[in-house]
Design a protein around this motif. Structure first.
Motif, PDB file in Angstrom:
ATOM      1  N   PHE A  12       0.818  -1.240   0.097  1.00 61.66           N
ATOM      2  CA  PHE A  12       0.085   0.052  -0.047  1.00 61.66           C
ATOM      3  C   PHE A  12       0.870   1.332   0.078  1.00 61.66           C
ATOM      4  O   PHE A  12       0.499   2.408  -0.514  1.00 61.66           O
ATOM      5  CB  PHE A  12      -0.890  -0.050   1.139  1.00 61.66           C
ATOM      6  N   SER A  13       1.944   1.028   0.697  1.00 65.21           N
ATOM      7  CA  SER A  13       2.782   2.240   0.631  1.00 65.21           C
ATOM      8  C   SER A  13       3.506   2.476  -0.854  1.00 65.21           C
ATOM      9  O   SER A  13       3.545   3.774  -1.417  1.00 65.21           O
ATOM     10  CB  SER A  13       4.159   2.147   1.645  1.00 65.21           C
ATOM     11  N   LYS A  14       3.947   1.578  -1.577  1.00 63.47           N
ATOM     12  CA  LYS A  14       4.009   1.666  -2.851  1.00 63.47           C
ATOM     13  C   LYS A  14       3.044   2.211  -3.784  1.00 63.47           C
ATOM     14  O   LYS A  14       3.235   2.866  -4.620  1.00 63.47           O
ATOM     15  CB  LYS A  14       4.583   0.230  -3.373  1.00 63.47           C
ATOM     16  N   ILE A  15       1.837   1.815  -3.633  1.00 58.12           N
ATOM     17  CA  ILE A  15       0.652   2.255  -4.294  1.00 58.12           C
ATOM     18  C   ILE A  15       0.676   3.815  -3.975  1.00 58.12           C
ATOM     19  O   ILE A  15       0.367   4.591  -5.015  1.00 58.12           O
ATOM     20  CB  ILE A  15      -0.765   1.557  -4.084  1.00 58.12           C
ATOM     21  N   PHE A  16       0.563   4.196  -2.861  1.00 55.89           N
ATOM     22  CA  PHE A  16       0.219   5.468  -2.491  1.00 55.89           C
ATOM     23  C   PHE A  16       1.447   6.241  -2.992  1.00 55.89           C
ATOM     24  O   PHE A  16       1.300   7.576  -3.608  1.00 55.89           O
ATOM     25  CB  PHE A  16       0.406   5.593  -0.874  1.00 55.89           C
ATOM     26  N   LEU A  17       2.624   5.863  -2.986  1.00 58.65           N
ATOM     27  CA  LEU A  17       3.826   6.782  -3.687  1.00 58.65           C
ATOM     28  C   LEU A  17       3.708   6.598  -5.035  1.00 58.65           C
ATOM     29  O   LEU A  17       4.046   7.779  -5.600  1.00 58.65           O
ATOM     30  CB  LEU A  17       5.204   6.201  -3.024  1.00 58.65           C
ATOM     31  N   LEU A  18       3.132   5.936  -5.642  1.00 55.54           N
ATOM     32  CA  LEU A  18       2.829   5.772  -7.063  1.00 55.54           C
ATOM     33  C   LEU A  18       1.945   6.958  -7.442  1.00 55.54           C
ATOM     34  O   LEU A  18       2.190   7.664  -8.347  1.00 55.54           O
ATOM     35  CB  LEU A  18       2.761   4.515  -7.645  1.00 55.54           C
ATOM     36  N   LEU A  19       0.890   6.598  -6.789  1.00 57.01           N
ATOM     37  CA  LEU A  19      -0.191   7.854  -6.869  1.00 57.01           C
ATOM     38  C   LEU A  19       0.274   9.185  -6.662  1.00 57.01           C
ATOM     39  O   LEU A  19       0.056  10.208  -7.306  1.00 57.01           O
ATOM     40  CB  LEU A  19      -1.627   7.565  -6.241  1.00 57.01           C
ATOM     41  N   TYR A  20       1.189   9.397  -5.592  1.00 59.50           N
ATOM     42  CA  TYR A  20       1.520  10.709  -5.327  1.00 59.50           C
ATOM     43  C   TYR A  20       2.530  11.180  -6.369  1.00 59.50           C
ATOM     44  O   TYR A  20       2.497  12.156  -6.632  1.00 59.50           O
ATOM     45  CB  TYR A  20       2.283  10.440  -3.810  1.00 59.50           C
ATOM     46  N   VAL A  24       2.012  14.578  -8.471  1.00 62.52           N
ATOM     47  CA  VAL A  24       3.169  15.754  -8.509  1.00 62.52           C
ATOM     48  C   VAL A  24       3.425  16.028  -9.989  1.00 62.52           C
ATOM     49  O   VAL A  24       3.703  17.116 -10.524  1.00 62.52           O
ATOM     50  CB  VAL A  24       4.172  15.501  -7.628  1.00 62.52           C
ATOM     51  N   GLN A  25       3.643  14.860 -10.752  1.00 64.42           N
ATOM     52  CA  GLN A  25       4.003  14.971 -12.208  1.00 64.42           C
ATOM     53  C   GLN A  25       2.878  15.774 -13.094  1.00 64.42           C
ATOM     54  O   GLN A  25       3.170  16.466 -13.749  1.00 64.42           O
ATOM     55  CB  GLN A  25       4.301  13.753 -12.857  1.00 64.42           C
ATOM     56  N   ALA A  26       1.697  15.522 -12.607  1.00 66.74           N
ATOM     57  CA  ALA A  26       0.577  16.237 -13.340  1.00 66.74           C
ATOM     58  C   ALA A  26       0.407  17.602 -13.075  1.00 66.74           C
ATOM     59  O   ALA A  26       0.112  18.157 -14.024  1.00 66.74           O
ATOM     60  CB  ALA A  26      -0.665  15.475 -13.014  1.00 66.74           C
ATOM     61  N   GLN A  27       0.901  17.974 -11.964  1.00 72.18           N
ATOM     62  CA  GLN A  27       0.819  19.418 -11.618  1.00 72.18           C
ATOM     63  C   GLN A  27       2.173  20.272 -12.279  1.00 72.18           C
ATOM     64  O   GLN A  27       1.935  21.388 -12.521  1.00 72.18           O
ATOM     65  CB  GLN A  27       0.800  19.715 -10.284  1.00 72.18           C
ATOM     66  N   GLU A  28       2.979  19.402 -12.515  1.00 78.18           N
ATOM     67  CA  GLU A  28       4.221  20.153 -13.229  1.00 78.18           C
ATOM     68  C   GLU A  28       3.948  20.713 -14.646  1.00 78.18           C
ATOM     69  O   GLU A  28       4.545  21.570 -15.246  1.00 78.18           O
ATOM     70  CB  GLU A  28       5.432  19.248 -13.267  1.00 78.18           C
ATOM     71  N   ASP A  29       3.223  20.040 -15.345  1.00 78.64           N
ATOM     72  CA  ASP A  29       2.963  20.370 -16.607  1.00 78.64           C
ATOM     73  C   ASP A  29       2.036  21.617 -16.638  1.00 78.64           C
ATOM     74  O   ASP A  29       0.910  21.908 -15.921  1.00 78.64           O
ATOM     75  CB  ASP A  29       2.076  19.343 -17.573  1.00 78.64           C
ATOM     76  N   LYS A  30       2.463  22.509 -17.225  1.00 77.18           N
ATOM     77  CA  LYS A  30       1.974  24.068 -17.268  1.00 77.18           C
ATOM     78  C   LYS A  30       1.050  24.074 -18.678  1.00 77.18           C
ATOM     79  O   LYS A  30       1.469  24.073 -19.773  1.00 77.18           O
ATOM     80  CB  LYS A  30       2.873  25.019 -17.097  1.00 77.18           C
ATOM     81  N   VAL A  31      -0.130  24.509 -18.421  1.00 83.21           N
ATOM     82  CA  VAL A  31      -0.997  24.792 -19.423  1.00 83.21           C
ATOM     83  C   VAL A  31      -1.408  26.234 -19.400  1.00 83.21           C
ATOM     84  O   VAL A  31      -1.986  26.293 -18.231  1.00 83.21           O
ATOM     85  CB  VAL A  31      -2.239  23.601 -19.632  1.00 83.21           C
ATOM     86  N   THR A  32      -1.086  26.951 -20.277  1.00 82.07           N
ATOM     87  CA  THR A  32      -1.650  28.677 -20.203  1.00 82.07           C
ATOM     88  C   THR A  32      -2.802  28.739 -21.196  1.00 82.07           C
ATOM     89  O   THR A  32      -2.785  28.254 -22.265  1.00 82.07           O
ATOM     90  CB  THR A  32      -0.483  29.133 -20.490  1.00 82.07           C
TER      91      THR A  32
END
Length: 71
Positions: A12-20, A24-32
């Motif tokens: 479950f910790s691996k699943i949590f870290l994968l989702l986390y 984080v990766q999804a928020q790094e993509d900037k769309v203006t």
């Protein structure tokens, strides 16, 4: 019993870290995007007439109620 519990905890910790990491990766993509919304409120002439009539009626009602108190 403890090794099974630790196995679930690791899983479950691996699943949590994968989702986390995905979040984080999804928020790094900037769309203006730029949106411009202009609202032009145009009041029709009949609305001005109705508003003026209502204002005059309220004004007359207030003035008449003030005259009754003075008599």
């Amino acid at each position: 019993m403890k090794p099974v519990r630790y196995a679930f905890l690791r899983f479950f910790s691996k699943i949590f870290l994968l989702l986390y990491a995905a979040a984080v990766q999804a928020q790094e993509d900037k769309v203006t995007t730029t949106t411009t919304t202009k609202t032009h409120v145009q009041i029709q002439p009949w609305m001005w007439a109705v508003g003026a009539a209502v204002f005059i009626l309220i004004l007359v009602a207030i003035l008449k109620s003030g005259n009754k108190k003075q008599e």
